[in-house]
Design a protein around this motif. Structure first.
Motif, PDB file in Angstrom:
ATOM      1  N   ALA A 209       0.825  -1.210   0.000  1.00  0.00           N
ATOM      2  CA  ALA A 209       0.000   0.000   0.000  1.00  0.00           C
ATOM      3  C   ALA A 209       0.862   1.265   0.000  1.00  0.00           C
ATOM      4  N   LEU A 210       2.075   1.144  -0.545  1.00  0.00           N
ATOM      5  CA  LEU A 210       2.936   2.334  -0.669  1.00  0.00           C
ATOM      6  C   LEU A 210       2.312   3.280  -1.686  1.00  0.00           C
ATOM      7  N   ARG A 211       2.187   4.525  -1.286  1.00  0.00           N
ATOM      8  CA  ARG A 211       1.677   5.546  -2.195  1.00  0.00           C
ATOM      9  C   ARG A 211       2.753   6.579  -2.437  1.00  0.00           C
ATOM     10  N   GLY A 212       2.783   7.105  -3.660  1.00  0.00           N
ATOM     11  CA  GLY A 212       3.857   8.003  -4.059  1.00  0.00           C
ATOM     12  C   GLY A 212       4.067   9.130  -3.061  1.00  0.00           C
ATOM     13  N   ARG A 213       5.319   9.314  -2.651  1.00  0.00           N
ATOM     14  CA  ARG A 213       5.619  10.277  -1.589  1.00  0.00           C
ATOM     15  C   ARG A 213       5.949  11.677  -2.108  1.00  0.00           C
ATOM     16  N   GLY A 214       5.743  11.879  -3.417  1.00  0.00           N
ATOM     17  CA  GLY A 214       6.079  13.188  -3.978  1.00  0.00           C
ATOM     18  C   GLY A 214       4.957  14.200  -3.870  1.00  0.00           C
ATOM     19  N   GLY A 215       3.790  13.770  -3.420  1.00  0.00           N
ATOM     20  CA  GLY A 215       2.701  14.709  -3.242  1.00  0.00           C
ATOM     21  C   GLY A 215       1.366  14.202  -3.731  1.00  0.00           C
ATOM     22  N   ALA A 216       1.359  13.496  -4.857  1.00  0.00           N
ATOM     23  CA  ALA A 216       0.076  13.070  -5.432  1.00  0.00           C
ATOM     24  C   ALA A 216      -0.463  11.815  -4.754  1.00  0.00           C
ATOM     25  N   GLY A 217       0.415  10.996  -4.192  1.00  0.00           N
ATOM     26  CA  GLY A 217      -0.036   9.837  -3.437  1.00  0.00           C
ATOM     27  C   GLY A 217      -0.618   8.712  -4.273  1.00  0.00           C
TER      28      GLY A 217
ATOM     29  N   GLU B 288      10.190  10.755  11.149  1.00  0.00           N
ATOM     30  CA  GLU B 288       9.531   9.596  10.548  1.00  0.00           C
ATOM     31  C   GLU B 288       8.422   9.125  11.477  1.00  0.00           C
ATOM     32  N   LEU B 289       7.218   9.019  10.947  1.00  0.00           N
ATOM     33  CA  LEU B 289       6.075   8.573  11.739  1.00  0.00           C
ATOM     34  C   LEU B 289       5.369   7.449  10.998  1.00  0.00           C
ATOM     35  N   PRO B 290       4.777   6.529  11.756  1.00  0.00           N
ATOM     36  CA  PRO B 290       3.924   5.542  11.083  1.00  0.00           C
ATOM     37  C   PRO B 290       2.706   6.256  10.511  1.00  0.00           C
ATOM     38  N   MET B 291       2.254   5.828   9.368  1.00  0.00           N
ATOM     39  CA  MET B 291       1.005   6.364   8.823  1.00  0.00           C
ATOM     40  C   MET B 291      -0.116   6.094   9.818  1.00  0.00           C
ATOM     41  N   GLY B 292      -0.986   7.050   9.987  1.00  0.00           N
ATOM     42  CA  GLY B 292      -2.074   6.890  10.943  1.00  0.00           C
ATOM     43  C   GLY B 292      -1.718   7.383  12.331  1.00  0.00           C
ATOM     44  N   TYR B 293      -0.574   8.046  12.455  1.00  0.00           N
ATOM     45  CA  TYR B 293      -0.116   8.548  13.758  1.00  0.00           C
ATOM     46  C   TYR B 293      -1.173   9.457  14.385  1.00  0.00           C
TER      47      TYR B 293
ATOM     48  N   GLY C 244       1.822   0.997   9.016  1.00  0.00           N
ATOM     49  CA  GLY C 244       0.870   2.107   8.945  1.00  0.00           C
ATOM     50  C   GLY C 244      -0.548   1.589   9.004  1.00  0.00           C
ATOM     51  N   THR C 245      -1.388   2.083   8.115  1.00  0.00           N
ATOM     52  CA  THR C 245      -2.777   1.642   8.097  1.00  0.00           C
ATOM     53  C   THR C 245      -3.037   0.874   6.806  1.00  0.00           C
ATOM     54  N   GLU C 246      -4.228   0.327   6.713  1.00  0.00           N
ATOM     55  CA  GLU C 246      -4.533  -0.516   5.565  1.00  0.00           C
ATOM     56  C   GLU C 246      -4.458   0.255   4.247  1.00  0.00           C
ATOM     57  N   LYS C 247      -4.937   1.500   4.267  1.00  0.00           N
ATOM     58  CA  LYS C 247      -4.943   2.279   3.029  1.00  0.00           C
ATOM     59  C   LYS C 247      -3.702   3.146   2.868  1.00  0.00           C
TER      60      LYS C 247
END
Lengths: 176, 424
Positions: B41-49, B245-250, B222-225
């Motif tokens: 579930a990696l989403r692009g980290r450049g902004g658009a996701g 650095e934080l886990p997604m869903g922090y 992180g989270t499922e999505k």
């Protein structure tokens, strides 16, 4: 004034045919950039090579552009087309130390205006100007990716961060 | 991510398990590598996701053309400096991630396109690439797999627009950084009209972790999505700015700013506004954050009225005037508009003109509506997302901070003899 780099549609353009010359070592360096790209895609090297021109000639001038057009087998206008798009290419001469102060939001709220005033009053110039001795040019630029260490500036390619008036004094002193 | 002394050196990177993921990946079928990335579930980290695995799966497998892997290291979004941190401290993770992508996509060549101002980082990358080449992590027959892959750095020269992936490709080909029409998408016709994947630095550096841990395990950080972890760049009025650095869903944004980042820079100044994802997202007022349990992930920030963007968080205290801060950003977008399409080129210029009028005391009561109209005529009507990015800060500033605009306009209009309606 006749100039090779028009700033408005009504500027007169005088383009000379002069072609810059470079030492064999520099030409060799330029050739080494071409090896990164497919043999039929050498235009890709244009931006890296414009930086070489700027380093060698102090700015991107007409003779340097003419050289690149020949070197890459492009039209002179192809080279100008690319060179005029990017803010880091100086289309006029700049001082030996090109001070680029970040003016975007994080730097702005963390003290950039005071730093800019300090630098400009110390050098006796406004942003966009060059000192009479040709040592310094000050340019205001947009975000340089140093927001967590604001305010900041770049001199040439070097980053100076967490600026204070005191640290700026020291940095300027160290510029010869 | 932990700080390791000399982490930019190959020997140190390998001592900490570096390049084991590449070795593992070249022992897997390329399609299985893509499946792991999808599962993460990696989403692009450049902004658009955009989901990275899906992006990779769009590259046609049967294309006879050369394929390219391009890293977008043009980090220029105001408020973002995480990619800089990664290349400075962990350049081999980027090389490893890009090489794994090369294997997965059937590519033999990658380019790291860095913004021109990041020259020192491209120098660091060049040293790391040479080290990797020397040690056989790049070049011919990597880990005896028969896979050949090489990597080059390429410099930009100062243009925010080149962070837009098609403009980046135009620039990498030696042209002005103008965006291109999509479709065709870069996955089909990208660099040199060949299939190309463009991903952000942080996206690529996540890939070795995904291969090492397995996609599902990484996602579950992180989270499922919103899988995995995310780097946040924090700047402005906090005691401890920097990269986190934080886990997604922090949970939650208030705790992050007020505790993890040390709280407000000046104890006697209250939080006024936060731009959570780089300058191009909606600005939030303190009321949208304090006591609202905003989770730091894609969904949480959308629910709170903004978006994650690049994770470049700019914190502003009550000394900041939102008209002035938004004007500063409008000047940025005006400067960085590439001039290719009319709504963006003209619209960004008009927004700055109106801001100038307001902050020079000549603001008119109708100026706020005029700015909203202009923003509306840019949003969704420009060739590339820079137009939206220019419109959103203005729209959200007017919505969340009407009093700041009112103050300027009432004072300005009064001094110019205009009558101001009380219900403006």
């Amino acid at each position: 004034m006749a100039t090779a780099t028009p700033t408005s549609f009504t500027d007169q353009v005088a383009v000379s045919d002069e072609v810059a010359e470079f030492s064999p070592a520099v030409v060799e360096e330029m050739r080494s950039h071409l090896t990164k790209y497919p043999a039929d895609r050498t235009r890709s090297a244009l931006i890296p090579l414009l930086f070489v021109i700027q380093r060698e000639r102090g700015w991107v001038d007409n003779a340097g552009v003419n050289f690149l057009a020949k070197f890459l087998d492009l039209e002179v206008t192809d080279v100008w087309e690319t060179a005029t798009f990017y803010t880091m290419f100086n289309l006029r001469p700049v001082g030996r130390h090109h001070i680029q102060i970040c003016k975007t939001l994080s730097c702005r709220i963390m003290g950039e205006p005071e730093i800019t005033d300090h630098i400009c009053s110390k050098l006796g110039i406004h942003p966009g100007e060059t000192t009479e001795d040709g040592r310094f040019t000050v340019t205001m630029v947009e975000c340089l990716g140093s927001c967590g260490t604001a305010p900041m500036m770049q001199i040439g390619f070097d980053y100076y961060e967490n600026l204070t008036k005191e640290s700026v004094d020291k940095i300027l002193e160290d510029c010869n | 991510m932990v700080f390791v002394e000399n982490g930019h050196r190959l020997s140190v990177y390998r001592d900490h398990g570096g390049y084991k993921s590449l070795q593992k990946a070249v022992g897997m079928a390329p399609a299985d590598v893509i499946e792991e990335v999808k599962a993460s579930a990696l989403r692009g980290r450049g902004g658009a996701g955009f989901p990275t695995g899906m992006k990779w799966s769009f590259v046609p497998k049967d294309s006879p053309k050369a394929k390219y892997v391009v890293c977008n290291a043009d980090e220029s979004e105001p408020g973002s400096f995480k990619d800089r941190y990664l290349m400075e401290r962990d350049p081999h993770a980027l090389i490893e991630g890009m090489t794994i992508a090369g294997w997965a996509l059937g590519s033999n060549t990658g380019y790291v396109y860095g913004r021109g101002e990041y020259r020192y980082l491209l120098d660091i990358m060049d040293v790391a690439i040479a080290e990797a080449r020397e040690a056989g992590m790049l070049g011919k027959n990597i880990f005896g797999s028969g896979f050949d892959y090489d990597l080059h750095t390429h410099t930009g020269a100062g243009a925010y627009i080149c962070g837009e992936e098609t403009a980046l490709l135009s620039s990498l080909e030696g042209y002005r950084g103008h965006p291109r029409m999509k479709p065709p998408f870069p996955a089909v016709e990208g660099l040199y009209a060949s299939p190309t994947v463009v991903n952000n630095v942080e996206t690529f550096t996540s890939v070795p972790q995904i291969i090492e841990m397995g996609g599902i395990a990484w996602r579950d950080l992180g989270t499922e999505k919103s899988g995995g972890t995310k780097l946040w760049s924090i700047s402005g009025h906090v005691k401890k700015p920097g990269v986190y650095e934080l886990p997604m869903g922090y949970a939650d944004m208030e705790k992050f700013i007020m505790e993890d980042c040390g709280g407000m820079l000046r104890d006697d100044k209250k939080l006024k506004a936060v731009i959570p994802g780089g300058s191009s997202v909606y600005v939030m007022n303190a009321g949208q954050i304090i006591g609202q349990n905003v989770t730091l992930d894609y969904e949480g920030l959308v629910a709170a009225g903004s978006s994650l963007g690049t994770g470049g968080m700019i914190v502003m205290d009550e000394t900041v005037d939102i008209v002035e801060s938004t004007k500063n950003l409008s000047e940025f977008y005006k400067h960085e508009s590439c001039g290719w399409c009319t709504p963006c080129r003209e619209g960004t210029d008009w927004l700055v003109k109106i801001f100038d009028r307001i902050t020079s005391g000549g603001g008119r009561p109708e100026d706020v509506q005029l700015m909203l109209d202009i923003a509306d005529n840019i949003e969704g009507k420009s060739f590339c997302p820079l137009g939206d990015a220019a419109a959103w800060p203005v729209q959200s500033a007017i919505k969340q901070f009407p009093d700041d605009f009112k103050k300027w306009i009432v004072n300005g209009a009064a001094s110019n003899g205009h009558v101001v309606e009380a219900n403006m």
